[in-house]
Design an enzyme around this catalytic site. Sequence first.
Site, PDB file in Angstrom:
ATOM      1  N   SER A  11      33.584  50.747  45.353  1.00  0.00           N
ATOM      2  CA  SER A  11      33.183  49.462  45.944  1.00  0.00           C
ATOM      3  C   SER A  11      33.117  48.414  44.854  1.00  0.00           C
ATOM      4  O   SER A  11      32.307  48.530  43.918  1.00  0.00           O
ATOM      5  CB  SER A  11      31.810  49.600  46.612  1.00  0.00           C
ATOM      6  OG  SER A  11      31.257  48.318  46.818  1.00  0.00           O
ATOM      7  N   HIS A  36      37.302  49.722  48.232  1.00  0.00           N
ATOM      8  CA  HIS A  36      36.335  49.272  49.239  1.00  0.00           C
ATOM      9  C   HIS A  36      35.857  47.857  48.889  1.00  0.00           C
ATOM     10  O   HIS A  36      35.333  47.626  47.800  1.00  0.00           O
ATOM     11  CB  HIS A  36      35.164  50.259  49.241  1.00  0.00           C
ATOM     12  CG  HIS A  36      34.151  50.030  50.304  1.00  0.00           C
ATOM     13  ND1 HIS A  36      34.282  50.504  51.593  1.00  0.00           N
ATOM     14  CD2 HIS A  36      32.962  49.389  50.289  1.00  0.00           C
ATOM     15  CE1 HIS A  36      33.229  50.182  52.313  1.00  0.00           C
ATOM     16  NE2 HIS A  36      32.411  49.493  51.541  1.00  0.00           N
ATOM     17  N   ASP A  38      33.434  44.806  50.089  1.00  0.00           N
ATOM     18  CA  ASP A  38      32.285  44.465  50.928  1.00  0.00           C
ATOM     19  C   ASP A  38      32.261  42.969  51.215  1.00  0.00           C
ATOM     20  O   ASP A  38      32.108  42.158  50.309  1.00  0.00           O
ATOM     21  CB  ASP A  38      30.990  44.874  50.219  1.00  0.00           C
ATOM     22  CG  ASP A  38      30.844  46.383  50.175  1.00  0.00           C
ATOM     23  OD1 ASP A  38      30.823  47.000  51.241  1.00  0.00           O
ATOM     24  OD2 ASP A  38      30.766  46.936  49.062  1.00  0.00           O
ATOM     25  N   MET A  40      30.327  40.018  52.983  1.00  0.00           N
ATOM     26  CA  MET A  40      28.982  39.695  53.498  1.00  0.00           C
ATOM     27  C   MET A  40      28.858  38.198  53.719  1.00  0.00           C
ATOM     28  O   MET A  40      29.319  37.408  52.892  1.00  0.00           O
ATOM     29  CB  MET A  40      27.909  40.140  52.498  1.00  0.00           C
ATOM     30  CG  MET A  40      27.996  41.602  52.106  1.00  0.00           C
ATOM     31  SD  MET A  40      26.594  42.075  51.096  1.00  0.00           S
ATOM     32  CE  MET A  40      27.076  43.727  50.571  1.00  0.00           C
ATOM     33  N   HIS A  69      35.066  46.169  54.506  1.00  0.00           N
ATOM     34  CA  HIS A  69      33.831  46.504  55.241  1.00  0.00           C
ATOM     35  C   HIS A  69      33.163  45.180  55.598  1.00  0.00           C
ATOM     36  O   HIS A  69      32.595  44.514  54.734  1.00  0.00           O
ATOM     37  CB  HIS A  69      32.946  47.380  54.318  1.00  0.00           C
ATOM     38  CG  HIS A  69      31.589  47.660  54.846  1.00  0.00           C
ATOM     39  ND1 HIS A  69      30.577  48.193  54.061  1.00  0.00           N
ATOM     40  CD2 HIS A  69      31.048  47.494  56.086  1.00  0.00           C
ATOM     41  CE1 HIS A  69      29.493  48.339  54.793  1.00  0.00           C
ATOM     42  NE2 HIS A  69      29.735  47.909  56.011  1.00  0.00           N
ATOM     43  N   MET A  71      30.503  42.959  56.853  1.00  0.00           N
ATOM     44  CA  MET A  71      29.067  42.840  57.170  1.00  0.00           C
ATOM     45  C   MET A  71      28.816  41.389  57.550  1.00  0.00           C
ATOM     46  O   MET A  71      28.218  40.614  56.798  1.00  0.00           O
ATOM     47  CB  MET A  71      28.231  43.277  55.959  1.00  0.00           C
ATOM     48  CG  MET A  71      28.244  44.786  55.771  1.00  0.00           C
ATOM     49  SD  MET A  71      27.754  45.291  54.113  1.00  0.00           S
ATOM     50  CE  MET A  71      29.343  45.140  53.298  1.00  0.00           C
ATOM     51  N   MET A 140      26.406  54.265  57.157  1.00  0.00           N
ATOM     52  CA  MET A 140      25.680  53.624  56.057  1.00  0.00           C
ATOM     53  C   MET A 140      24.516  54.529  55.650  1.00  0.00           C
ATOM     54  O   MET A 140      23.665  54.872  56.473  1.00  0.00           O
ATOM     55  CB  MET A 140      25.130  52.256  56.479  1.00  0.00           C
ATOM     56  CG  MET A 140      26.165  51.164  56.674  1.00  0.00           C
ATOM     57  SD  MET A 140      27.255  50.884  55.240  1.00  0.00           S
ATOM     58  CE  MET A 140      26.077  50.472  53.938  1.00  0.00           C
ATOM     59  N   PHE A 146      23.301  45.297  49.662  1.00  0.00           N
ATOM     60  CA  PHE A 146      23.207  45.337  48.202  1.00  0.00           C
ATOM     61  C   PHE A 146      23.687  46.683  47.660  1.00  0.00           C
ATOM     62  O   PHE A 146      23.496  47.712  48.309  1.00  0.00           O
ATOM     63  CB  PHE A 146      21.755  45.111  47.754  1.00  0.00           C
ATOM     64  CG  PHE A 146      21.198  43.815  48.261  1.00  0.00           C
ATOM     65  CD1 PHE A 146      21.442  42.629  47.589  1.00  0.00           C
ATOM     66  CD2 PHE A 146      20.472  43.780  49.445  1.00  0.00           C
ATOM     67  CE1 PHE A 146      20.960  41.416  48.087  1.00  0.00           C
ATOM     68  CE2 PHE A 146      19.983  42.580  49.947  1.00  0.00           C
ATOM     69  CZ  PHE A 146      20.233  41.396  49.260  1.00  0.00           C
ATOM     70  N   ASP A 178      28.675  55.432  52.832  1.00  0.00           N
ATOM     71  CA  ASP A 178      28.549  54.273  51.933  1.00  0.00           C
ATOM     72  C   ASP A 178      27.085  54.002  51.612  1.00  0.00           C
ATOM     73  O   ASP A 178      26.298  53.700  52.517  1.00  0.00           O
ATOM     74  CB  ASP A 178      29.168  53.057  52.638  1.00  0.00           C
ATOM     75  CG  ASP A 178      29.176  51.790  51.815  1.00  0.00           C
ATOM     76  OD1 ASP A 178      28.786  51.835  50.626  1.00  0.00           O
ATOM     77  OD2 ASP A 178      29.594  50.758  52.369  1.00  0.00           O
ATOM     78  N   GLY A 180      24.455  54.554  47.838  1.00  0.00           N
ATOM     79  CA  GLY A 180      23.646  55.479  47.045  1.00  0.00           C
ATOM     80  C   GLY A 180      24.309  56.803  46.727  1.00  0.00           C
ATOM     81  O   GLY A 180      23.642  57.781  46.402  1.00  0.00           O
ATOM     82  N   SER A 201      27.786  51.428  42.307  1.00  0.00           N
ATOM     83  CA  SER A 201      27.128  51.473  40.999  1.00  0.00           C
ATOM     84  C   SER A 201      27.415  52.767  40.246  1.00  0.00           C
ATOM     85  O   SER A 201      27.424  52.764  39.012  1.00  0.00           O
ATOM     86  CB  SER A 201      25.627  51.238  41.142  1.00  0.00           C
ATOM     87  OG  SER A 201      25.090  52.021  42.171  1.00  0.00           O
TER      88      SER A 201
HETATM   89  C1  DX5 Z   1      26.195  47.922  50.602  1.00  0.00           C
HETATM   90  C2  DX5 Z   1      27.678  48.083  50.503  1.00  0.00           C
HETATM   91  C3  DX5 Z   1      28.133  49.184  49.631  1.00  0.00           C
HETATM   92  C4  DX5 Z   1      27.675  49.100  48.192  1.00  0.00           C
HETATM   93  C5  DX5 Z   1      27.466  50.502  47.719  1.00  0.00           C
HETATM   94  O1  DX5 Z   1      25.900  47.070  51.641  1.00  0.00           O
HETATM   95  O2  DX5 Z   1      28.234  48.313  51.801  1.00  0.00           O
HETATM   96  O3  DX5 Z   1      29.536  49.374  49.706  1.00  0.00           O
HETATM   97  O4  DX5 Z   1      28.582  48.476  47.341  1.00  0.00           O
HETATM   98  O5  DX5 Z   1      26.933  50.460  46.457  1.00  0.00           O
HETATM   99  P1  DX5 Z   1      26.209  51.714  45.820  1.00  0.00           P
HETATM  100  O6  DX5 Z   1      27.237  52.808  45.719  1.00  0.00           O
HETATM  101  O7  DX5 Z   1      25.747  51.217  44.502  1.00  0.00           O
HETATM  102  O8  DX5 Z   1      25.077  52.105  46.719  1.00  0.00           O
HETATM  103 ZN    ZN Z   2      30.390  48.879  51.900  1.00  0.00          ZN
END
Ligand code: DX5
Ligand code: ZN
Length: 224
Positions: A11, A36, A38, A40, A69, A71, A140, A146, A178, A180, A201
Amino acid sequence: MINRTIEIAPSILSADFSCLGDQIKAVERGGAGVLHVDVMDGHFVPNITVGLPVVKSLSGFTRLPIDAHLMITDPGTYATQFVAAGAQMVSVHVEADAHLHRTLMSIRNAGAQAGIVLNPATPVVAVEEALQFADYVLVMSVNPGFGGQKFIPQSIDKVKRLRRMIDERQLNVRIEIDGGIDRSNIEKVVAAGAEIIVAGSAIFGTPDAETAVKELRDATVQWV
Ligand code: DX5
Ligand code: ZN
């Protein structure tokens, strides 16, 4: 469950945007399967990230399929624009779309894979009727918005229940997860039935994104 194709989906949310191209080349070398992205909007989730122009630039730059993705509120209005910008996979949140069937069909008709996303508090049954119109379901495992949040452990059982629902119907729907994900839990989510593993991360939060992807892949090698 053997012989499934497991793909690591870095991501870019956690990437250093001042050298995004280099970071993407690093995850390509590491063996990433999907990129990936994101998206938002500051309404559906309390954060704002990137949109169509970034997807367009990246689609001409990387050989990886782009997984957008969304959001955002009102995803049906924008989903096909992401396909036109070059995304090969586009997912929309079930919580954000009152006309999910129409949106999924529009993504497929535009030539991309259509995904449904479930927030942590949304039950698996919310996708039941739409499952046959989807190519993948994204579970999720944190609340969206975040990177760097802690994995919600109940997500593992949720993936297992979703896997059962898909397999009982003999559908060819992949499961993406997706939030953590890192080396401590990747084996568990893959064993539960997830096939596309997003990590932000755990990849871009390290000094060496290429090695981080390789290590995540190695942790799933028994499933490949
Ligand atoms: C959160 C995103 C994820 C995010 C995952 O809303 O959809 O894709 O980047 O990041 P980590 O892997 O650090 O949880
Ligand atoms: Zn995502």
